[in-house]
Write an enzyme that holds these catalytic residues in place. Structure first.
Site, PDB file in Angstrom:
ATOM      1  N   LYS A  53      81.364 -37.470  -5.931  1.00 26.49           N
ATOM      2  CA  LYS A  53      80.222 -36.546  -6.006  1.00 26.49           C
ATOM      3  C   LYS A  53      78.970 -37.276  -6.499  1.00 26.49           C
ATOM      4  CE  LYS A  53      83.015 -32.401  -6.748  1.00 26.49           C
ATOM      5  NZ  LYS A  53      83.593 -31.468  -7.722  1.00 26.49           N
ATOM      6  N   GLN A  97      84.774 -29.341 -13.257  1.00 31.04           N
ATOM      7  CA  GLN A  97      85.873 -29.839 -12.437  1.00 31.04           C
ATOM      8  C   GLN A  97      87.214 -29.243 -12.883  1.00 31.04           C
ATOM      9  OE1 GLN A  97      85.585 -31.780  -9.678  1.00 31.04           O
ATOM     10  NE2 GLN A  97      87.775 -31.490  -9.395  1.00 31.04           N
ATOM     11  N   ASP A 120      79.750 -24.535  -6.711  1.00 31.46           N
ATOM     12  CA  ASP A 120      81.135 -24.570  -6.233  1.00 31.46           C
ATOM     13  C   ASP A 120      81.502 -23.264  -5.529  1.00 31.46           C
ATOM     14  OD1 ASP A 120      82.673 -26.849  -6.351  1.00 31.46           O
ATOM     15  OD2 ASP A 120      83.237 -26.613  -8.449  1.00 31.46           O
TER      16      ASP A 120
END
Length: 293
Positions: A53, A97, A120
């Site tokens: 990322k 995450q 997300d």
């Protein structure tokens, strides 16, 4: 022979398009998009994903920040970090995450994220808006799959689509999107490991999206000739011949299934790169919204 759907090349092309747009934004006096990532612990898969990322942010011309915590971090401390990012005027979007350590309530953390920065697409507000077709951040993996289907000119309208898996991250949102008129416009069946007629359903499918989390679960006897097969699986399988000691294995038995398909995604290099690319697209959208563009 099937056409291999190259997610890596498609993602690279999209990131170049994003980078060009960012250059135009900055040249006209706009802010550079800023994505932050929160990583707890040292899970190997999460480490690799977050590293990719950061590299994607560089390729897109984004600013990126990585916030790290040890496994021992308390839930309250992690929530304080989330609230800080929510109110940071320089951060356009951020992700926490997953997975998180067992002593932390992942759902509570997800719900604490400002939906306007939830790139997300996991916050219940974004999930709900997606389900009824309102503007929102679409979760990255389903969004990446839709992009691949569109960019490869794969017809989905009216087709029978079988989705293997019912997770909140892939299976459920993928089903919602594939049945919506403005996205897939397909006839959708969701199967899982306990579906009694799973093989029969798959054999009737024009499109199979495998996200069941079982290595090489989809075999040739489950796929009809000419089907499109999208493999979301990324299980680490021990492999002593690799320097890393493992290889990534998809949910589809590729060598056996591929000859039957019109299109198929490989693992790695299929859906994976598109997931990160979609996160970049969501971050760009978040930056535009916050700037009133």
């Amino acid at each position: 022979m099937p056409q291999i759907i190259d997610g890596k090349a498609t993602a690279a092309a999209i990131k170049a398009e994003i980078a060009a747009e960012v250059r135009r934004m900055v040249a006209s006096g706009g802010r550079r998009p800023h994505l932050a990532a929160v990583l707890v612990g040292h899970d190997g898969g999460s480490e690799t994903y977050v590293k990719n990322k950061v590299l994607a942010c560089e390729a897109c011309g984004f600013k990126s920040t990585l916030v790290r915590f040890e496994d021992s971090v308390s839930e309250d401390e992690l929530l304080r970090c989330v609230y800080s990012l929510n109110t940071d005027p320089d951060v356009d979007g951020f992700i926490v995450q997953l997975p998180l350590p067992r002593h932390i309530d992942a759902q509570r953390v997800t719900e604490a994220i400002d939906p306007r920065k939830d790139v997300d697409g996991f916050h219940p507000e974004n999930v709900g808006r997606m389900a009824i077709g309102l503007p929102c951040f679409i979760s990255a993996t389903p969004m990446g799959i839709l992009t691949l289907l569109r960019r490869y000119g794969i017809e989905t309208g009216g087709r029978k689509c079988v989705i293997l898996g019912r997770s909140n991250i892939v299976g459920k949102p993928m089903a919602q999107l594939m049945m919506q008129k403005e996205h897939g416009d397909a006839t959708v069946t969701v199967c899982h490991s306990h579906s009694a007629t799973l093989r029969e359903e798959c054999r009737q499918a024009d499109i199979i999206i495998a996200a069941i989390g079982r290595p090489e679960f989809v075999t040739a006897d489950m796929v009809k000739p000419g089907a499109v097969v999208i493999d979301v699986g990324t299980t680490r399988v021990p492999d002593s011949t690799r320097k890393s000691g493992y290889r990534l294995c998809g949910d589809v038995k590729f060598d056996e299934v591929a000859p039957l398909c019109s299109f198929i995604t490989p693992v790695p290099g299929g859906v994976g790169p598109m997931t990160i690319c979609s996160l970049m697209e969501n971050t760009l959208l978040a930056a535009k919204r916050r700037s009133g563009i």
